[in-house]
Design a protein around this motif. Structure first.
Motif, PDB file in Angstrom:
ATOM      1  N   GLY A  16       1.322  -0.945  -0.203  1.00 22.73           N
ATOM      2  CA  GLY A  16      -0.289  -0.314   0.167  1.00 22.73           C
ATOM      3  C   GLY A  16       1.157   1.364  -0.148  1.00 22.73           C
ATOM      4  O   GLY A  16       0.410   2.367  -0.175  1.00 22.73           O
ATOM      5  N   ASP A  17       1.340   0.906   0.352  1.00 20.17           N
ATOM      6  CA  ASP A  17       2.663   2.524   0.265  1.00 20.17           C
ATOM      7  C   ASP A  17       3.228   2.864  -0.950  1.00 20.17           C
ATOM      8  O   ASP A  17       3.279   4.208  -0.961  1.00 20.17           O
ATOM      9  CB  ASP A  17       4.274   2.344   1.263  1.00 20.17           C
ATOM     10  N   LEU A  18       3.716   2.041  -1.739  1.00 19.02           N
ATOM     11  CA  LEU A  18       3.603   2.962  -3.624  1.00 19.02           C
ATOM     12  C   LEU A  18       2.318   3.545  -3.592  1.00 19.02           C
ATOM     13  O   LEU A  18       2.597   4.633  -4.424  1.00 19.02           O
ATOM     14  CB  LEU A  18       3.876   2.115  -4.060  1.00 19.02           C
ATOM     15  N   GLY A  19       1.440   2.870  -3.611  1.00 16.37           N
ATOM     16  CA  GLY A  19      -0.110   3.795  -3.830  1.00 16.37           C
ATOM     17  C   GLY A  19      -0.305   5.201  -3.512  1.00 16.37           C
ATOM     18  O   GLY A  19       0.090   5.815  -4.139  1.00 16.37           O
ATOM     19  N   TRP A  20       0.547   4.945  -1.980  1.00 17.92           N
ATOM     20  CA  TRP A  20      -0.073   5.765  -0.819  1.00 17.92           C
ATOM     21  C   TRP A  20       1.125   7.504  -1.321  1.00 17.92           C
ATOM     22  O   TRP A  20       0.763   8.660  -1.722  1.00 17.92           O
ATOM     23  CB  TRP A  20       0.729   5.657   0.062  1.00 17.92           C
ATOM     24  N   VAL A  21       2.359   6.669  -2.341  1.00 18.46           N
ATOM     25  CA  VAL A  21       3.422   7.639  -2.326  1.00 18.46           C
ATOM     26  C   VAL A  21       3.320   8.598  -3.574  1.00 18.46           C
ATOM     27  O   VAL A  21       2.685   9.424  -3.831  1.00 18.46           O
ATOM     28  CB  VAL A  21       5.211   7.051  -2.804  1.00 18.46           C
ATOM     29  N   ILE A  22       2.161   7.462  -4.504  1.00 10.00           N
ATOM     30  CA  ILE A  22       1.713   8.008  -5.839  1.00 10.00           C
ATOM     31  C   ILE A  22       1.055   9.455  -6.003  1.00 10.00           C
ATOM     32  O   ILE A  22       0.947  10.028  -6.466  1.00 10.00           O
ATOM     33  CB  ILE A  22       1.643   6.795  -6.649  1.00 10.00           C
ATOM     34  N   SER A  23      -0.184   8.696  -5.077  1.00 11.98           N
ATOM     35  CA  SER A  23      -1.401   9.752  -4.280  1.00 11.98           C
ATOM     36  C   SER A  23      -1.309  11.085  -4.147  1.00 11.98           C
ATOM     37  O   SER A  23      -1.835  11.600  -4.515  1.00 11.98           O
ATOM     38  CB  SER A  23      -2.314   9.103  -4.349  1.00 11.98           C
ATOM     39  N   ARG A  24      -0.096  10.906  -2.760  1.00 10.06           N
ATOM     40  CA  ARG A  24       0.437  12.285  -2.080  1.00 10.06           C
ATOM     41  C   ARG A  24       1.058  12.473  -2.707  1.00 10.06           C
ATOM     42  O   ARG A  24       0.803  14.097  -2.662  1.00 10.06           O
ATOM     43  CB  ARG A  24       1.010  11.419  -0.773  1.00 10.06           C
ATOM     44  N   ASN A  25       1.723  12.525  -3.458  1.00  7.92           N
ATOM     45  CA  ASN A  25       2.733  13.357  -5.168  1.00  7.92           C
ATOM     46  C   ASN A  25       2.131  14.307  -5.278  1.00  7.92           C
ATOM     47  O   ASN A  25       1.985  15.208  -5.948  1.00  7.92           O
ATOM     48  CB  ASN A  25       3.859  13.106  -5.342  1.00  7.92           C
ATOM     49  N   GLY A  26       0.840  13.249  -6.208  1.00  4.25           N
ATOM     50  CA  GLY A  26       0.028  13.458  -7.402  1.00  4.25           C
ATOM     51  C   GLY A  26      -0.222  14.650  -6.622  1.00  4.25           C
ATOM     52  O   GLY A  26      -0.745  16.340  -7.049  1.00  4.25           O
ATOM     53  N   ALA A  27      -1.319  14.654  -5.127  1.00  2.56           N
ATOM     54  CA  ALA A  27      -2.554  15.857  -4.459  1.00  2.56           C
ATOM     55  C   ALA A  27      -1.238  17.088  -3.969  1.00  2.56           C
ATOM     56  O   ALA A  27      -1.847  18.484  -4.621  1.00  2.56           O
ATOM     57  CB  ALA A  27      -2.655  14.766  -3.442  1.00  2.56           C
ATOM     58  N   LEU A  28      -0.395  16.707  -3.969  1.00  2.00           N
ATOM     59  CA  LEU A  28       0.621  17.473  -3.387  1.00  2.00           C
ATOM     60  C   LEU A  28       1.511  19.160  -4.212  1.00  2.00           C
ATOM     61  O   LEU A  28       1.111  19.805  -3.579  1.00  2.00           O
ATOM     62  CB  LEU A  28       1.810  17.314  -2.400  1.00  2.00           C
ATOM     63  N   TYR A  29       1.687  18.621  -4.676  1.00  3.99           N
ATOM     64  CA  TYR A  29       1.927  19.107  -6.617  1.00  3.99           C
ATOM     65  C   TYR A  29       1.142  19.289  -6.769  1.00  3.99           C
ATOM     66  O   TYR A  29       0.882  20.761  -7.247  1.00  3.99           O
ATOM     67  CB  TYR A  29       3.295  18.178  -7.772  1.00  3.99           C
ATOM     68  N   ALA A  30      -0.367  19.136  -6.781  1.00  5.10           N
ATOM     69  CA  ALA A  30      -1.358  19.954  -7.382  1.00  5.10           C
ATOM     70  C   ALA A  30      -1.568  21.130  -6.640  1.00  5.10           C
ATOM     71  O   ALA A  30      -1.630  21.939  -7.133  1.00  5.10           O
ATOM     72  CB  ALA A  30      -2.497  18.851  -8.349  1.00  5.10           C
ATOM     73  N   ALA A  31      -1.952  20.655  -5.634  1.00  2.00           N
ATOM     74  CA  ALA A  31      -2.444  21.600  -4.597  1.00  2.00           C
ATOM     75  C   ALA A  31      -0.674  22.609  -4.227  1.00  2.00           C
ATOM     76  O   ALA A  31      -1.247  24.312  -3.908  1.00  2.00           O
ATOM     77  CB  ALA A  31      -2.485  21.127  -3.078  1.00  2.00           C
ATOM     78  N   GLU A  32       0.250  22.768  -4.438  1.00  2.00           N
ATOM     79  CA  GLU A  32       1.136  23.205  -3.703  1.00  2.00           C
ATOM     80  C   GLU A  32       1.929  23.980  -5.159  1.00  2.00           C
ATOM     81  O   GLU A  32       2.365  25.345  -5.078  1.00  2.00           O
ATOM     82  CB  GLU A  32       2.298  22.387  -3.077  1.00  2.00           C
ATOM     83  N   CYS A  33       1.818  23.233  -6.051  1.00  2.00           N
ATOM     84  CA  CYS A  33       2.195  24.054  -7.288  1.00  2.00           C
ATOM     85  C   CYS A  33       1.780  24.236  -8.381  1.00  2.00           C
ATOM     86  O   CYS A  33       1.742  24.870  -9.725  1.00  2.00           O
ATOM     87  CB  CYS A  33       3.750  22.849  -7.662  1.00  2.00           C
ATOM     88  N   GLY A  34       0.633  23.468  -8.776  1.00  2.00           N
ATOM     89  CA  GLY A  34      -0.423  23.587  -9.695  1.00  2.00           C
ATOM     90  C   GLY A  34      -0.680  22.494 -10.468  1.00  2.00           C
ATOM     91  O   GLY A  34      -0.877  22.823 -11.814  1.00  2.00           O
ATOM     92  N   TRP A  35       0.426  21.236 -10.520  1.00  2.00           N
ATOM     93  CA  TRP A  35       0.676  20.457 -11.922  1.00  2.00           C
ATOM     94  C   TRP A  35      -0.257  19.583 -12.157  1.00  2.00           C
ATOM     95  O   TRP A  35      -1.209  19.586 -11.156  1.00  2.00           O
ATOM     96  CB  TRP A  35       2.165  20.271 -11.048  1.00  2.00           C
ATOM     97  N   ASP A  36      -0.164  19.207 -13.314  1.00  2.00           N
ATOM     98  CA  ASP A  36      -1.595  18.471 -13.763  1.00  2.00           C
ATOM     99  C   ASP A  36      -1.319  16.660 -13.372  1.00  2.00           C
ATOM    100  O   ASP A  36       0.020  16.644 -12.847  1.00  2.00           O
ATOM    101  CB  ASP A  36      -1.869  18.321 -14.753  1.00  2.00           C
ATOM    102  N   GLU A  37      -2.151  16.519 -13.646  1.00  2.00           N
ATOM    103  CA  GLU A  37      -1.660  14.806 -13.251  1.00  2.00           C
ATOM    104  C   GLU A  37      -0.605  13.761 -14.203  1.00  2.00           C
ATOM    105  O   GLU A  37      -0.394  12.891 -13.491  1.00  2.00           O
ATOM    106  CB  GLU A  37      -3.748  13.925 -14.219  1.00  2.00           C
ATOM    107  N   THR A  38       0.302  14.533 -15.178  1.00  2.00           N
ATOM    108  CA  THR A  38       0.725  13.964 -15.797  1.00  2.00           C
ATOM    109  C   THR A  38       2.405  13.855 -15.116  1.00  2.00           C
ATOM    110  O   THR A  38       2.979  12.728 -15.036  1.00  2.00           O
ATOM    111  CB  THR A  38       1.651  14.715 -17.169  1.00  2.00           C
ATOM    112  N   TYR A  39       2.227  14.817 -13.453  1.00  2.00           N
ATOM    113  CA  TYR A  39       3.682  14.788 -12.680  1.00  2.00           C
ATOM    114  C   TYR A  39       2.709  13.523 -11.489  1.00  2.00           C
ATOM    115  O   TYR A  39       3.573  12.484 -11.248  1.00  2.00           O
ATOM    116  CB  TYR A  39       3.305  15.460 -11.809  1.00  2.00           C
TER     117      TYR A  39
END
Length: 165
Positions: A16-39
């Motif tokens: 479950g950790d790898l899925g969590w890392v992917i999800s959290r990176n996607g959510a954090l970088y979207a919220a903090e940097c405005g990055w899209d789903e390609t990140y």
């Protein structure tokens, strides 16, 4: 290295950790940097390659827990020859400033040294100012900076940081 904060534990990856890392990176970088789903897709690609190609003597990853809650992660993998790469460092907002990032970086440096690498590198962007301060304190130096490119739905300035081990 400074003493780790009370309640901090670095542990090996678990289901479950790898899925969590992917999800959290996607959510954090979207919220903090405005990055899209390609990140988020890029993070998934990097971690998939890590798992498929992992040689435990040359690559490892850690999850930081602070008071029992996942607080961040980092990975160390081969870059080329005797150069390691620190990858996917992230620290959850609730844990920032508590020494979690420094502890994760230290775990990566210690592993890379023990694995026989002579140098370690990382790629980041100029936007990641807080992380860059951590990297500088850990002895990394800016080696090269890429020209601005459109990536992850934004214009980014990629940077390569290195340090000898």
């Amino acid at each position: 290295m400074t003493a780790p904060p009370p309640g901090l534990r670095l542990r090996a990856l678990a289901p479950g950790d790898l899925g969590w890392v992917i999800s959290r990176n996607g959510a954090l970088y979207a919220a903090e940097c405005g990055w899209d789903e390609t990140y988020e897709a890029r993070v998934a690609e990097v971690l998939s390659t890590y798992v498929v190609n992992r040689d435990p003597a040359r690559a490892d990853g850690w999850i930081a827990e602070l008071d029992g809650e996942r607080a961040g992660a980092v990975f160390c993998s081969p870059r080329e020859g005797d150069v390691a790469q620190l990858r996917m460092l992230h620290v959850e907002p609730f844990a920032r400033g508590a020494g979690v990032g420094a502890a994760l970086i230290d775990a990566c440096l210690t592993f890379a040294r023990q694995a026989g690498y002579r140098e370690i590198a990382l790629w980041t962007t100029a936007l990641q100012r807080a992380a860059i301060r951590l990297y500088e304190r850990a002895g990394f130096r800016l080696t090269t900076e890429d020209p601005p490119v459109r990536r992850f739905g934004d214009v980014i300035h990629g940077q390569l940081w290195t340090r000898p081990l």
